[in-house]
Design a protein around this motif. Structure first.
Motif, mmCIF file in Angstrom:
data_model
loop_
_atom_site.group_PDB
_atom_site.id
_atom_site.type_symbol
_atom_site.label_atom_id
_atom_site.label_comp_id
_atom_site.label_asym_id
_atom_site.label_seq_id
_atom_site.Cartn_x
_atom_site.Cartn_y
_atom_site.Cartn_z
ATOM 1 N N ALA A 47 10.255 2.674 -2.033
ATOM 2 C CA ALA A 47 8.937 2.195 -2.444
ATOM 3 C C ALA A 47 8.761 0.739 -2.034
ATOM 4 C CB ALA A 47 8.763 2.335 -3.949
ATOM 5 N N TYR A 48 7.499 0.361 -1.875
ATOM 6 C CA TYR A 48 7.171 -0.995 -1.428
ATOM 7 C C TYR A 48 5.781 -1.362 -1.944
ATOM 8 C CZ TYR A 48 5.381 -4.624 1.715
ATOM 9 O OH TYR A 48 4.793 -5.748 2.212
ATOM 10 N N ALA A 49 5.589 -2.635 -2.254
ATOM 11 C CA ALA A 49 4.285 -3.128 -2.699
ATOM 12 C C ALA A 49 3.914 -4.391 -1.934
ATOM 13 C CB ALA A 49 4.308 -3.435 -4.192
ATOM 14 N N SER A 50 2.630 -4.507 -1.625
ATOM 15 C CA SER A 50 2.073 -5.726 -1.027
ATOM 16 C C SER A 50 1.022 -6.264 -1.987
ATOM 17 C CB SER A 50 1.451 -5.410 0.336
ATOM 18 O OG SER A 50 0.796 -6.558 0.862
ATOM 19 N N TYR A 51 1.093 -7.556 -2.276
ATOM 20 C CA TYR A 51 0.165 -8.115 -3.259
ATOM 21 C C TYR A 51 -0.185 -9.559 -2.898
ATOM 22 C CZ TYR A 51 4.387 -10.349 -5.078
ATOM 23 O OH TYR A 51 5.543 -11.091 -5.200
ATOM 24 N N ASP A 52 -1.294 -10.015 -3.451
ATOM 25 C CA ASP A 52 -1.784 -11.376 -3.240
ATOM 26 C C ASP A 52 -1.357 -12.220 -4.442
ATOM 27 O OD1 ASP A 52 -3.138 -13.715 -2.839
ATOM 28 O OD2 ASP A 52 -5.054 -12.779 -2.327
ATOM 29 N N ALA A 53 -0.307 -12.994 -4.275
ATOM 30 C CA ALA A 53 0.250 -13.753 -5.392
ATOM 31 C C ALA A 53 -0.751 -14.767 -5.948
ATOM 32 C CB ALA A 53 1.523 -14.475 -4.949
#
Length: 328
Positions: free
Chosen positions: A102-108
């Motif tokens: 699994a992997y997540a991309s987010y705008d910190a």
């Protein structure tokens, strides 16, 4: 319950069937898998929760499909949580574990640690992709983000795209036991009407934005059976879902003893990633020598990092692209 029996049920998916109700299901327990998935990245707490829920859903859904290679779940949104992506790889042979990553991309910059996790996704879509491997055409089904959780999105997908009423009850989070450090634990129950029992559905649905609901698909005895099974699942407690004090078989008897539960062989699940130097080279094979030069660092190498497992690769640029001048 002995420690040995506790460990035996960790990182497994147990298929079952309710003979009286014509309903199938899965009981899943994940612990080491989630630790391995989440230790690859230093995610903020709300992102960790989204990844944990998505990984648990992926393990349960993947086990329901006659899969030769890979099932992928993706959620894309316009909120701070831009992407949650998971893969389930079918076991290479009987008795071996399936693999989940699994992997997540987010705008910190837009993310608040105290935010409700699902609200960080915003508007977007939930997708399931099935790839049976070489020589086949991948399947993709997409539904809009709906409901108040990723499990609700999955329920909407099955009702809308497959006309299969589906229900998830999930629990996940960090836990600790005497003498051990803090670890992740997750567990859940999936219920689904047997495919042959839901052959019809047409027109708009009664759910959010016209999406399908189970009541749009079922009627008569099927609707009554589905409602009864859901009422029984409503009585489950979070600690029963994650264990380790309640075995999945014991949980099924507690919840559904009057429905005639029948269990099948459990499927072990492990963390695993399919990345390799060869696959990175294949990905870069579409680029020209000029493109490869733009990717080359000051140290004269091309680097690549796997988003799922964190593996780091370094290559001689002259071995990459369709204009490569050296063999790997």
């Amino acid at each position: 319950m002995t420690l040995g029996s506790q460990i035996a049920w960790d990182d497994t998916v147990l298929p079952f069937q309710l003979d009286r109700s014509d309903i199938r299901g899965r009981v899943a327990r994940l612990d080491g898998v989630l630790d391995r998935v989440l230790e690859q990245h230093d995610y903020p707490a709300p992102i960790e929760s989204l990844v944990a829920e998505m990984a648990l859903l992926t393990a349960m859904i993947g086990q329901t499909i006659k899969l030769r290679w890979k099932l992928s779940l993706q959620v894309r949104g316009d909120g701070p949580a831009r992407l949650i992506a998971t893969d389930y790889y079918a076991p290479p042979s009987e008795g071996e574990p399936a693999h989940v990553r699994a992997y997540a991309s987010y705008d910190a910059d837009r993310l608040h640690e105290s935010a409700e996790p699902f609200g960080l996704i915003g508007k977007g879509y939930f997708a399931i992709l099935i790839d049976q491997g070489e020589g086949t055409t991948p399947y993709q089904g997409i539904t809009p983000i709906a409901g108040g959780s990723l499990s609700a999105c999955a329920e909407t997908y099955f009702a809308q795209s497959e006309q299969l009423p589906t229900r998830f009850a999930l629990s996940y989070g960090r836990s600790s036991s005497p003498g051990t450090g803090e670890t992740w634990r997750a567990g859940g129950v999936m219920l689904q009407v047997m495919p042959a029992a839901s052959p019809f559905a047409g027109g708009g649905g009664s759910g959010e934005e016209g999406l399908m609901e189970p009541s749009d698909i079922l009627e008569g005895d099927e609707e009554e059976n589905w409602g009864r099974a859901n009422m029984l699942l409503d009585t489950v407690e979070e600690l029963e879902l994650i264990g380790p004090s309640v075995q999945p078989t014991e949980l099924l008897v507690r919840l559904f003893h009057e429905e005639g539960p029948r269990v099948f062989d459990p499927q072990p699940v492990a963390f695993g990633c399919s990345c390799s130097p060869e696959k990175v080279r294949q990905t870069l094979s579409i680029y020209s020598a000029k493109d490869i030069r733009h990717m080359t660092t000051d140290d004269g190498i091309v680097t690549a990092d796997c988003q799922f497992c964190g593996a780091h690769y370094e290559f001689d640029p002259e071995t990459l692209g369709f204009e490569a001048t050296k063999d790997p």
